[in-house]
Design an enzyme around this catalytic site. Structure first.
Site, PDB file in Angstrom:
ATOM      1  N   ASP A 167       0.812  -1.225   0.000  1.00 46.15           N
ATOM      2  CA  ASP A 167       0.000   0.000   0.000  1.00 46.15           C
ATOM      3  C   ASP A 167       0.844   1.274   0.000  1.00 46.15           C
ATOM      4  OD1 ASP A 167      -2.595  -0.895  -0.275  1.00 46.15           O
ATOM      5  OD2 ASP A 167      -2.951  -1.095   1.878  1.00 46.15           O
TER       6      ASP A 167
ATOM      7  N   LYS B 230      -0.412   4.533  -1.222  1.00 41.58           N
ATOM      8  CA  LYS B 230      -1.375   5.339  -0.449  1.00 41.58           C
ATOM      9  C   LYS B 230      -0.749   6.635   0.038  1.00 41.58           C
ATOM     10  CE  LYS B 230      -4.849   2.052   0.996  1.00 41.58           C
ATOM     11  NZ  LYS B 230      -5.351   1.201   2.085  1.00 41.58           N
TER      12      LYS B 230
ATOM     13  N   HIS C 156      -3.954   3.879  -5.898  1.00 38.82           N
ATOM     14  CA  HIS C 156      -2.784   3.628  -5.043  1.00 38.82           C
ATOM     15  C   HIS C 156      -1.900   2.448  -5.494  1.00 38.82           C
ATOM     16  CE1 HIS C 156      -5.370   0.741  -2.790  1.00 38.82           C
ATOM     17  NE2 HIS C 156      -4.231   0.163  -2.503  1.00 38.82           N
TER      18      HIS C 156
ATOM     19  N   HIS D   5      -1.925  -6.208  -6.047  1.00 36.56           N
ATOM     20  CA  HIS D   5      -2.775  -6.797  -5.007  1.00 36.56           C
ATOM     21  C   HIS D   5      -4.264  -6.516  -5.163  1.00 36.56           C
ATOM     22  CE1 HIS D   5      -2.030  -2.823  -3.088  1.00 36.56           C
ATOM     23  NE2 HIS D   5      -3.154  -3.035  -2.430  1.00 36.56           N
ATOM     24  N   HIS D   6      -4.650  -5.574  -5.999  1.00 43.97           N
ATOM     25  CA  HIS D   6      -6.093  -5.368  -6.223  1.00 43.97           C
ATOM     26  C   HIS D   6      -6.551  -5.910  -7.577  1.00 43.97           C
ATOM     27  CE1 HIS D   6      -7.097  -3.215  -2.582  1.00 43.97           C
ATOM     28  NE2 HIS D   6      -6.056  -2.397  -2.750  1.00 43.97           N
TER      29      HIS D   6
ATOM     30  N   ASP E  54      -4.559  -9.892   1.309  1.00 41.82           N
ATOM     31  CA  ASP E  54      -4.941  -8.504   1.568  1.00 41.82           C
ATOM     32  C   ASP E  54      -6.434  -8.431   1.898  1.00 41.82           C
ATOM     33  OD1 ASP E  54      -4.631  -5.611   1.574  1.00 41.82           O
ATOM     34  OD2 ASP E  54      -5.652  -5.624  -0.356  1.00 41.82           O
TER      35      ASP E  54
HETATM   36 FE   LIG Z   1      -4.433  -1.714  -1.316  1.00 46.07          FE
END
Ligand SMILES: [Fe+2]
Length: 173
Positions: free
Chosen positions: A45, A48, A73, A98-99, A127
């Protein structure tokens, strides 16, 4: 640095790192790869840092534009890590993807099954799990069973594959 940016995600990256490291052990990965995976967990992350705190910590409903900014992000995670030779490649991809979801419903690149490695998917599914068991401003953290049930539905709906789900279960149950 990343966890401290939002009080709601405090310890999130550390928690994720611990689960992916456990999975690395279950998979029998060598020390170098296991440690790289752990680093990807800590840094996933990082992007972010470019999302304003007012948006990250907003308690009400996000506007379309704010949601769009939050969703950028992982793009910044990859962009930043790719500037650093030791992170470019595996760590940058595991962290930055990761998304992404195997049915291409994820973001930011809408990658699919053929473009996502098992370890990309492992970081992604862990996650989700780590987020579900943590308290959020709008709900209490879920129990292990409840969280795994939700992820089981995601597998049924084609967002993740059984392979990473089995690994997650072995790591947390
Ligand atoms: Fe994330």
């Amino acid at each position: 640095m990343i966890d401290n940016k939002s009080k709601f995600t405090h310890l999130h990256s550390q928690g994720l790192s611990e689960i992916v490291f456990e999975i690395a052990k279950i998979m029998g990965l060598d020390d170098e790869t296991s440690n790289k995976l752990k680093i990807a967990g800590y840094l996933h992350d990082l992007g972010k840092m470019v999302v304003p705190n007012e948006i990250l910590n907003k308690e009400g409903k996000l506007t379309k534009e704010e949601f769009y900014i939050i969703k950028s992000h992982p793009y910044y995670t990859k962009l930043i890590l790719d500037q650093i030779p030791v992170f470019k490649g595996e760590i940058s991809n595991w962290a930055g993807n990761h998304h992404e979801r195997v049915d291409r419903s994820g973001y930011p690149e809408k990658l699919g099954k053929d473009e996502l490695s098992l370890l990309d998917r492992v970081v992604g599914i862990c996650d989700v799990y780590q987020s579900l068991i943590e308290d959020r401003p709008y709900r209490k953290g879920l129990g292990q069973k409840e969280a795994l049930n939700i992820i089981s539905d995601m597998v049924k709906n084609g967002l993740f594959l059984k392979e990473e789900f089995e690994l997650l279960k072995r790591a947390v149950v």
